[in-house]
Motif scaffolding. Sequence first.
Motif, short mmCIF file in Angstrom:
data_model
loop_
_atom_site.label_atom_id
_atom_site.label_comp_id
_atom_site.label_asym_id
_atom_site.label_seq_id
_atom_site.Cartn_x
_atom_site.Cartn_y
_atom_site.Cartn_z
N ASP A 79 9.40 16.07 9.44
CA ASP A 79 7.65 16.29 9.43
C ASP A 79 7.11 15.62 8.18
O ASP A 79 6.08 15.48 8.00
N LEU A 80 7.73 16.53 7.98
CA LEU A 80 7.59 16.81 6.10
C LEU A 80 7.16 14.61 5.47
O LEU A 80 6.61 14.25 5.14
N TYR A 81 8.43 14.37 5.60
CA TYR A 81 9.02 12.64 5.67
C TYR A 81 7.89 12.08 6.67
O TYR A 81 7.62 11.00 5.39
N ARG A 82 7.56 12.45 7.42
CA ARG A 82 7.16 11.56 8.59
C ARG A 82 5.60 11.56 8.39
O ARG A 82 4.46 10.29 8.05
N THR A 88 0.43 8.60 7.06
CA THR A 88 -0.31 8.62 6.19
C THR A 88 -0.17 6.49 5.56
O THR A 88 -1.41 6.49 4.49
N CYS A 89 0.52 6.15 5.29
CA CYS A 89 0.86 4.39 4.61
C CYS A 89 0.94 3.61 5.61
O CYS A 89 1.64 3.97 7.04
N PRO A 90 0.34 2.03 5.15
CA PRO A 90 0.51 1.23 6.51
C PRO A 90 1.65 1.30 6.53
O PRO A 90 2.82 1.57 6.12
N ARG A 91 2.18 0.60 7.75
CA ARG A 91 3.56 -0.14 7.99
C ARG A 91 3.84 -0.82 7.36
O ARG A 91 5.45 -0.42 6.77
#
Length: 291
Positions: A79-82, A88-91
């Motif tokens: 969950d941390l990495y996700r 939160t980042c664009p694809r």
Amino acid sequence: MTFGPASQLGVALFEETPPLEAVPGQSTEATESLISAVYRQILGNAYVMESERAVVPESQFKRGEFSVREFARAIAKSDLYRSRTFDTCPRYRFIELNFKRLLGRAPDGLEEMRAHSTLLDTQGFEAEIDSYFDSDEYQSAYGENIVPYYRGYKTKPGQNMVGFTHMFALLRGASSSDLKGSISGKKPVLNKYVIQETPLPVIPPSGGSVGNGWSFRDPATTAPSRLGTGVGESGKVYRIEVTGYGSPGKVSRVSRFRRSNQVYFVPFDRLSQEYQRIHASGGTIASITPV
């Protein structure tokens, strides 16, 4: 072969630090060092609070139930990495960070980026993460027990030059983090350059002159054209600075004297050919920039 003087390009620490590998019977201290190294690599040198740590995968790794690869995979699926990347980042920022952190290099081109984008659409987040850890490239580079590390800044015969220069836009020194320590933050760094297959200037991560700095920025101006402004990418000219050539024989010595520098002005359509010629003759390239 490392591209240019490592200390000038911000990769000295990576070059001087040997890969970390788990071995049978290692000490508790060595295991803790490996855990820290995995967090640092997978999370892009970001700070991790105690409450954010993946306690269960850490315990499995300490008990020998997980190899380094499976522990790194668990962190990348956490969950941390996700929450810090996928949510939160664009694809395309998410994908370029995956290449950097999990395979240690920049994406080779648009088709590679597009394939991972399609995978995200059809199979989702976890399948995208698995595609890196299950690849032949990962197994060949790191195997089961080596902590992934940055390797895309090293030149090698047959390497894609565009992807090679892109790595320096992603890797701006050992002390910066991917999100808070980069001027790009959560925005894609390579998107338009990957689409256009455009090589980027390689600049030092620090320095006092205009255009340099710890973070990568687009050049203030585009390269001039042989045929006039606006004729397209094929008309641009680039400046290649070579700091020295290795001496013949078994021992290759590169001159440290400034007067040994050589500068070449090369049209875009000959850039790859000239890079290969310099590499084959033992040259050390310090920079590739628009004129």
